[in-house]
Design a protein around this motif. Structure first.
Motif, PDB file in Angstrom:
ATOM      1  N   ALA A 205      13.230   2.197  -2.534  1.00 53.98           N
ATOM      2  CA  ALA A 205      11.870   2.085  -1.978  1.00 53.98           C
ATOM      3  C   ALA A 205      11.167   0.872  -2.582  1.00 53.98           C
ATOM      4  O   ALA A 205      11.186   0.654  -3.788  1.00 53.98           O
ATOM      5  CB  ALA A 205      11.073   3.346  -2.272  1.00 53.98           C
ATOM      6  N   GLY A 206      10.535   0.071  -1.712  1.00 53.37           N
ATOM      7  CA  GLY A 206       9.785  -1.090  -2.166  1.00 53.37           C
ATOM      8  C   GLY A 206      10.601  -2.322  -2.447  1.00 53.37           C
ATOM      9  O   GLY A 206      10.066  -3.333  -2.910  1.00 53.37           O
TER      10      GLY A 206
ATOM     11  N   SER B 127       8.574  -4.240   7.548  1.00 54.77           N
ATOM     12  CA  SER B 127       9.135  -3.036   8.174  1.00 54.77           C
ATOM     13  C   SER B 127       9.219  -3.188   9.689  1.00 54.77           C
ATOM     14  O   SER B 127      10.192  -2.764  10.316  1.00 54.77           O
ATOM     15  CB  SER B 127       8.300  -1.812   7.809  1.00 54.77           C
TER      16      SER B 127
ATOM     17  N   GLY C 155      12.387   1.418  -7.312  1.00 53.14           N
ATOM     18  CA  GLY C 155      13.229   0.664  -6.391  1.00 53.14           C
ATOM     19  C   GLY C 155      14.687   0.702  -6.773  1.00 53.14           C
ATOM     20  O   GLY C 155      15.567   0.845  -5.907  1.00 53.14           O
TER      21      GLY C 155
ATOM     22  N   ASN D  80      12.381  -4.142  -0.152  1.00 50.82           N
ATOM     23  CA  ASN D  80      12.540  -5.097   0.948  1.00 50.82           C
ATOM     24  C   ASN D  80      11.247  -5.884   1.140  1.00 50.82           C
ATOM     25  O   ASN D  80      10.990  -6.848   0.441  1.00 50.82           O
ATOM     26  CB  ASN D  80      12.957  -4.382   2.239  1.00 50.82           C
TER      27      ASN D  80
ATOM     28  N   THR E 116       7.430   9.714   5.359  1.00 48.77           N
ATOM     29  CA  THR E 116       7.995   8.418   5.011  1.00 48.77           C
ATOM     30  C   THR E 116       6.979   7.554   4.277  1.00 48.77           C
ATOM     31  O   THR E 116       5.839   7.426   4.699  1.00 48.77           O
ATOM     32  CB  THR E 116       8.488   7.682   6.266  1.00 48.77           C
TER      33      THR E 116
ATOM     34  N   CYS F 132      11.244   0.564   5.516  1.00 52.00           N
ATOM     35  CA  CYS F 132      12.414  -0.323   5.541  1.00 52.00           C
ATOM     36  C   CYS F 132      13.699   0.436   5.208  1.00 52.00           C
ATOM     37  O   CYS F 132      14.738   0.229   5.840  1.00 52.00           O
ATOM     38  CB  CYS F 132      12.225  -1.469   4.553  1.00 52.00           C
ATOM     39  N   HIS F 133      13.629   1.320   4.213  1.00 50.93           N
ATOM     40  CA  HIS F 133      14.811   2.065   3.788  1.00 50.93           C
ATOM     41  C   HIS F 133      14.728   3.551   4.102  1.00 50.93           C
ATOM     42  O   HIS F 133      15.613   4.325   3.715  1.00 50.93           O
ATOM     43  CB  HIS F 133      15.050   1.869   2.287  1.00 50.93           C
TER      44      HIS F 133
ATOM     45  N   HIS G  48       5.554   6.745   9.272  1.00 55.16           N
ATOM     46  CA  HIS G  48       4.578   6.552   8.202  1.00 55.16           C
ATOM     47  C   HIS G  48       3.199   7.087   8.585  1.00 55.16           C
ATOM     48  O   HIS G  48       2.554   7.788   7.809  1.00 55.16           O
ATOM     49  CB  HIS G  48       4.494   5.063   7.860  1.00 55.16           C
TER      50      HIS G  48
ATOM     51  N   CYS H 196       5.126  -1.158   0.944  1.00 59.02           N
ATOM     52  CA  CYS H 196       4.884   0.203   0.449  1.00 59.02           C
ATOM     53  C   CYS H 196       4.589   0.224  -1.055  1.00 59.02           C
ATOM     54  O   CYS H 196       4.299   1.282  -1.618  1.00 59.02           O
ATOM     55  CB  CYS H 196       6.093   1.097   0.746  1.00 59.02           C
TER      56      CYS H 196
ATOM     57  N   CYS I 226       8.491   4.432   2.459  1.00 55.07           N
ATOM     58  CA  CYS I 226       9.169   3.148   2.635  1.00 55.07           C
ATOM     59  C   CYS I 226       9.891   3.161   3.977  1.00 55.07           C
ATOM     60  O   CYS I 226      10.940   3.786   4.117  1.00 55.07           O
ATOM     61  CB  CYS I 226      10.163   2.901   1.505  1.00 55.07           C
TER      62      CYS I 226
ATOM     63  N   ILE J  35       3.481   3.272  -3.714  1.00 55.42           N
ATOM     64  CA  ILE J  35       4.346   3.686  -4.827  1.00 55.42           C
ATOM     65  C   ILE J  35       3.564   3.596  -6.139  1.00 55.42           C
ATOM     66  O   ILE J  35       3.628   4.499  -6.983  1.00 55.42           O
ATOM     67  CB  ILE J  35       5.611   2.813  -4.886  1.00 55.42           C
TER      68      ILE J  35
END
Length: 884
Positions: free
Chosen positions: A861-862, A45, A856, A864, A829, A833-834, A610, A868, A831, A872
Motif C-alpha cells: 500500500a502506498g 490509481s 508499503g 505506486n 479499499t 493501485c494494489h 474507495h 493513499c 490503496c 495511511i
C-alpha cells in the motif's frame, strides 16, 4: 501479444505517458512510460486502471436520429441540413458548439475552424471554461499572453512550493509525488492554502485554512509585506514591469496590515506572519494554483494577486520559481492553443483587427467572426432563452457539470437541433432530447489518434492501439465531413490527423516572428511518419531556435512594450453570502479515484471501491447540532437544487462548511448531481463560474431501511428510493435507502433480479425488518439482496467479497444469508493501485509497521502513485494513539 504502444493518459493535465499493450480481445495491459518526462513511469490509481475502462458496456456504437438508429450518411445529412436551415432562418450566431478538454487538439482545431471561420458563429465554448479560464485571463492580464512560465522540473528544484486551492495529492498525484520527493531529497517546504484540510494539507509543513474567497486578501498582504520589507527586486521591476504603484496602492487598501489580513482570512496573525517570512526569504518559490483559485467569482483576481507577488520579487522564469497553473483536464491547454474558448480565435490570437485578418487570410475563411462569443454560463442561458437554436456537444456532460444543471436540462429540450458526439450512450447529455437530436458515436481513448498538451506546455501523442468499435469515428473527421457537406470542401479536405496538426502548427507560425508566445513552426512540415513517431516536446518550437522549458527568463513578455503588468485586484468577496435558510458554505471538488462524471472510471471496480457512494463532508460540531450520523443520509439543498448524500463526519471541513464531490451522475446515483446545486456566478473577467462557495442547508433524511443489491448485470432501482451504483468484482452493486419495509423491498427487488428458472435462497424476518436473498442459476450466483433497518444496515464490504466468486461454496452460501463473512475480509479499499483494504493496513500497523515505508514494504500500500499515503499516515497516527 500485440506490440506495446506509447500513448498519453486521458485524465488530468499532468499528461502522463502510458504504455498500452493490447490483449487482442479489446482490452490492454497498462503501465507507466518510464521515458515520458511528465511521469517517468509513475501512474496514479486512475491511470493504472485504464485497462478496466475499455469495455464496450453502454458504448454509443451507431449514429441515431431522434432515438432511432440510422446510417452515418443520414445522421450527417440531417445535421448539415439542419445547421444550414437554422443559420439561414435565425443567423449563424444561433448555432453553438460546446467542446471538451477530453478532445484531442486536432478535433478542437477543426471544430474551431468550422464554427468561427465557415459557419460564422463565435459561440465555440468548452468545459475548460469551468476549469482553467481564470488562469488564462490572469496570464493574459499579466504577461500579454496565456503563457505558463515554468515546467515540472521547477517542482523538483524549488525550495518552497505553495499550493493554493489544490488538492494535488488526489487530483494531480504524480506531480504531488515529485513535490514529496523534493521535500525528502532537498528539504523543500510545502505550504497548502485551502479552506478545507485536504489530503494534500495533511502532508504539508504549513497549512493555512483560510475563509473561502479570501485569497486576494492573503496575497495582497503578501505583496505589501514584500514591498515594505526589502524584498522587492528593484532592477527587475523597473526594467521589466509596469503598474506596481497602482497595484500596491490597491493592495494596501485591501490589506493595510497583518491584523486586516487576519480578519479577512480568519487566520491567526502568527500563521500569516510565518508564511510571509518563509515566502520572502526563499528565492526558489513555486506557487501552484488550481480549481480552488480558478472556480471562483474572483478567480482571475486571485491568479493575478499570486502573480503580482512573483513579479515584485523577480521570481519568474528562473529554475525552481514562478507561478504555475495546474490544469484539470488532459487537453485543456491544447484547446486554448487552437481557440477552443469563445473569447479566443486561434493559435493564441484574439480579436484585434490585424489578428482577425491574419486568420481570415490563412483559412481563406468567408465568414470569419470578428468578436467574442458567449462564455459557458451565458451560453446555456441563451439556450434557455431560445436565442441559441442549435447546439453541438462533444465529449462532455453539461447536464451534470454545469452550474444550475437542472436549468440546463430543461433548456436543451427547447433546442431545434441537438448534436451529441460521445462514446457513452448512457451519459446524461446523450440521453437528452431536443426537437431534432442527432447522436454520433465517437472514438474513445485507445481508438483515436492525435495530440494533447499538458500543464507544462508539453505536446504528447495519444496513439491508437484498439480498433474502433461499431461505427465510431474520429471527431475531427466527422466535423470535416460536415464542413464539406456545408459546401467548404477544400478547407476541410485533410486526409489524416497528421495533416490537421500540420495546418495548426503552420498557423501558429504564420506572421509570428516572435511576437506571439505560441509557435510550433518547427513542426509545420512534420511528415506523417515523423508525426506517428513524435516524442513529447514543449512549445514554443519556432523554426529557428530550440524549445524553451521556461519563459520570461529574459524579462521580455508579450505585451506591446514587452513589460509584465502588475494588476490592481478587487477587494475579496463571495458571490453569495451564507445565512438565513442556507447557513452553510458548500464546496465541491474531486475524489481520488473518479474522474469528471464517471462515464469512464465508473466502469472500474477498482476505482469504485474507495468511495462507492456520493457523500457530504460535515464538521463534527455541525453533525451533532443537526443530528447527522456517520453513514446516514443527508439532504443538501441550495436555492438552485438539492442532493441526497451519505454523511462523512470529519474535521477536514471547518464548522459551517460542507464538501461534496462532483462526479456522480444519473447513471450512478439517484440524486447527487453537484451541478444542480451551484448557481455558478461567473468571474467578470474570465467568465468562469463560482463552484466552491454556494450557500447551502443540510438536514438528516430518516429512511426506514438500508440495504444493497449485488448482481452480474446492472439493474434499475425503484424511483422513490435513494441509491448509488458502483462496479464491483463480478458485476454491479447498488446501495439503497428506502421508506418501505423489508416485505415491500423483497417484492420490489425479487422482481428486478429474478428471471425464469432461477432459484431463490431466502431469509426473511419481516417483523424485525430484515430480509436476505441469493439468486442462483444452478450453482452460479446471479444476485444477492440484503435489507435491514437503517440502524442495522447490512455489511456491504463482506457481501462484495462473497459475491466475487461466481460459484460460491457452501460456507459462502450460508454467509450470504446470515450476513456474516465466511472468511476475514480486506475491508474498504484504501490503496486502489494494489487493491489493499483498510483491515489489511490496520493489521499491518498493529503487527509492528510504524511508518508509511514499513506499511508499503509489508503490503505494498502506498508504493505506486502514493495518493493513499495521507490516509495511511492518518491510520498510523490513530493506531499509535490507541496503543498509547
Amino acid at each position: 501479444m500485440t506490440a506495446t504502444v506509447r500513448t498519453t493518459c486521458p485524465y488530468c493535465g499532468v499528461g502522463c505517458g502510458v504504455l498500452a499493450t493490447p490483449d487482442g480481445q479489446g482490452g490492454a495491459g497498462i503501465a507507466g512510460d518510464p521515458e515520458h518526462p511528465a511521469n517517468f513511469g509513475r501512474l496514479c490509481s486512475k491511470g493504472a486502471a485504464l485497462g478496466e475502462t475499455l469495455s464496450l458496456e453502454d458504448r454509443l456504437l451507431h449514429p441515431a436520429l431522434n432515438g432511432a438508429r440510422v446510417s452515418w450518411d443520414a445522421a450527417l445529412g440531417t445535421a448539415a441540413a439542419e445547421l444550414q436551415r437554422i443559420a439561414e432562418a435565425h443567423g449563424p450566431e444561433s448555432i453553438a458548439f460546446y467542446l471538451s478538454g477530453q478532445l484531442l487538439t486536432e478535433d478542437y482545431y477543426v471544430a474551431n475552424k468550422l464554427a468561427k471561420g465557415f459557419v460564422g458563429t463565435p459561440h465555440v465554448e468548452t468545459n475548460s471554461r469551468l476549469c482553467m479560464s481564470s488562469a488564462v485571463a490572469a496570464h493574459r492580464r499579466a504577461f500579454g499572453s496565456d503563457t505558463v512560465p515554468g515546467c515540472y522540473e521547477d517542482l523538483d528544484e524549488a525550495d518552497l512550493i505553495v499550493l493554493v486551492g489544490s488538492n494535488a495529492a488526489w487530483c494531480h498525484p504524480v506531480l504531488f509525488r515529485r513535490m514529496a520527493d523534493a521535500k525528502a531529497k532537498r528539504g523543500t517546504h510545502l505550504v497548502v492554502i485551502d479552506p478545507r484540510r485536504t489530503q494534500t494539507a495533511q502532508e504539508a509543513d504549513m497549512f493555512l485554512g483560510l475563509k473561502p474567497g479570501s485569497d486576494v486578501a492573503l496575497f495582497s498582504g503578501l505583496l505589501v509585506h514584500l514591498a515594505d520589507h526589502g524584498f522587492r527586486d528593484r532592477a527587475f521591476v523597473e526594467e521589466h514591469t509596469a503598474g506596481l504603484d497602482t497595484a500596491l496602492d490597491r493592495a494596501r487598501q485591501i490589506a493595510p496590515d497583518l491584523a486586516a489580513v487576519a480578519i479577512a482570512t480568519g487566520l491567526a496573525p502568527q500563521a500569516i506572519s510565518a508564511f510571509y517570512d518563509l515566502f520572502a526569504r526563499t528565492r526558489r518559490v513555486v506557487t501552484a494554483f488550481s480549481m480552488g483559485v480558478n472556480q471562483s467569482m474572483q478567480g482571475t483576481d486571485k491568479g493575478n494577486a499570486i502573480i503580482n507577488c512573483h513579479l515584485v520579487t523577480g521570481r519568474i522564469g528562473g529554475v525552481g520559481q514562478g507561478p504555475f497553473s495546474l490544469t484539470g483536464q488532459p487537453n485543456a491547454m491544447g484547446g486554448r492553443e487552437v481557440g477552443g474558448l469563445s473569447n479566443m480565435l486561434a493559435a493564441h490570437m484574439h480579436f484585434a483587427p490585424e489578428e482577425v485578418d491574419r486568420v481570415r487570410r490563412y483559412w481563406n475563411a468567408p465568414r470569419i467572426i470578428t468578436g467574442e462569443g458567449m462564455k459557458a454560463v451565458a451560453l446555456f442561458e441563451a439556450v434557455r432563452a431560445g436565442r441559441i437554436k442549435a447546439l453541438w456537444v462533444m465529449g462532455t456532460n453539461p447536464l451534470v457539470s454545469m452550474p444550475r444543471a437542472d436549468h440546463v436540462r430543461e433548456a436543451i429540450q427547447g433546442l431545434d437541433l441537438l448534436i451529441v458526439s460521445d462514446i457513452m450512450a448512457n451519459a446524461d447529455t446523450a440521453r437528452a432530447r431536443a426537437r431534432t437530436t442527432v447522436l454520433l458515436p465517437a472514438q474513445g481513448w485507445g481508438e483515436k489518434d492525435g495530440t494533447v498538451t499538458n500543464s507544462e506546455r508539453r505536446i504528447s501523442r495519444q496513439r491508437r492501439f484498439l480498433d474502433s468499435p461499431g461505427e465510431a469515428r474520429a471527431d475531427w473527421a466527422v466535423l470535416a465531413e460536415v464542413g464539406r457537406r456545408l459546401g467548404h470542401g477544400k478547407a476541410f479536405a485533410w486526409p489524416s490527423a497528421a495533416a490537421v496538426f500540420r495546418e495548426h502548427a503552420a498557423l501558429s507560425a504564420f506572421e509570428n516572428g516572435g511576437t506571439r508566445d505560441f509557435d510550433l513552426g518547427a513542426l509545420a512540415d512534420l511528415s506523417d511518419g515523423a508525426y506517428a513517431a513524435a516524442s513529447p516536446v514543449q512549445w514554443p518550437l519556432p523554426k529557428r531556435g530550440g524549445p524553451k522549458p521556461r519563459l520570461f527568463s529574459d524579462g521580455r513578455f508579450f505585451t506591446f512594450d514587452r513589460r509584465a503588468r502588475f494588476v490592481a485586484v478587487q477587494p475579496p468577496g463571495l458571490a453569495e453570502a451564507a445565512g438565513g435558510a442556507h447557513p452553510f458554505v458548500l464546496n465541491t471538488g474531486r475524489v481520488r479515484d473518479h474522474w469528471h462524471t464517471m462515464t469512464r472510471t465508473g466502469k472500474s471496480q477498482r476505482l469504485s471501491a474507495h468511495r462507492a457512494v456520493p457523500f457530504v463532508e460535515v464538521n463534527p460540531e455541525d453533525a451533532a447540532f443537526h443530528g447527522l450520523t456517520v453513514g446516514g443520509i443527508a439532504r443538501v439543498s441550495t436555492a438552485h437544487g438539492a442532493a441526497e448524500l451519505e454523511v462523512m463526519v470529519t474535521d477536514a471541513v471547518a464548522p459551517g462548511h460542507l464538501f461534496m464531490p462532483m462526479h456522480w451522475n444519473a447513471t450512478y446515483a439517484s440524486a447527487a448531481r453537484v451541478g444542480a446545486l451551484a448557481r455558478g456566478v461567473p468571474d467578470p473577467v474570465s467568465g468562469q463560474p463560482e463552484l466552491k462557495a454556494t450557500p447551502a442547508a443540510i438536514a438528516a433524511v430518516a429512511y426506514r431501511a438500508r440495504g444493497f443489491v449485488l448482481s452480474r448485470e446492472a439493474v434499475p432501482m425503484p424511483e422513490a428510493w435513494w441509491w448509488a451504483r458502483a462496479a464491483i468484482p463480478g458485476g454491479w452493486g447498488v446501495q439503497f435507502a428506502t421508506h418501505d419495509g423489508s416485505r415491500e423491498v423483497a417484492l420490489a427487488l425479487r422482481g428486478l433480479v429474478q428471471a425464469g428458472g432461477y432459484e431463490l435462497a431466502e431469509y426473511a424476518d419481516h417483523a424485525r425488518g430484515r430480509y436476505r436473498c441469493a439468486v442462483y442459476d444452478g450453482t452460479r450466483l446471479v444476485a444477492s439482496i440484503a435489507v435491514a433497518p437503517t440502524e442495522a444496515r447490512p455489511d456491504w464490504e463482506a457481501a462484495k467479497a462473497l459475491f466475487a466468486a461466481p460459484e460460491p461454496e457452501a460456507p459462502e452460501r450460508r454467509a450470504l444469508l446470515s450476513g456474516r463473512a465466511a472468511t476475514e475480509g480486506a475491508g474498504p479499499t484504501v490503496c486502489a493501485c494494489h487493491g489493499v483494504g483498510l483491515d489489511v493496513i490496520t493489521a499491518t500497523i498493529q503487527g509492528g509497521a510504524g511508518s508509511v515505508e514499513a506499511v508499503g514494504a509489508a503490503c505494498k500500500a502506498g508504493t505506486n502513485c502514493g495518493s493513499c499515503i495521507p490516509e495511511i499516515r492518518k491510520l498510523l497516527t490513530g493506531e499509535t494513539a490507541k496503543a498509547a
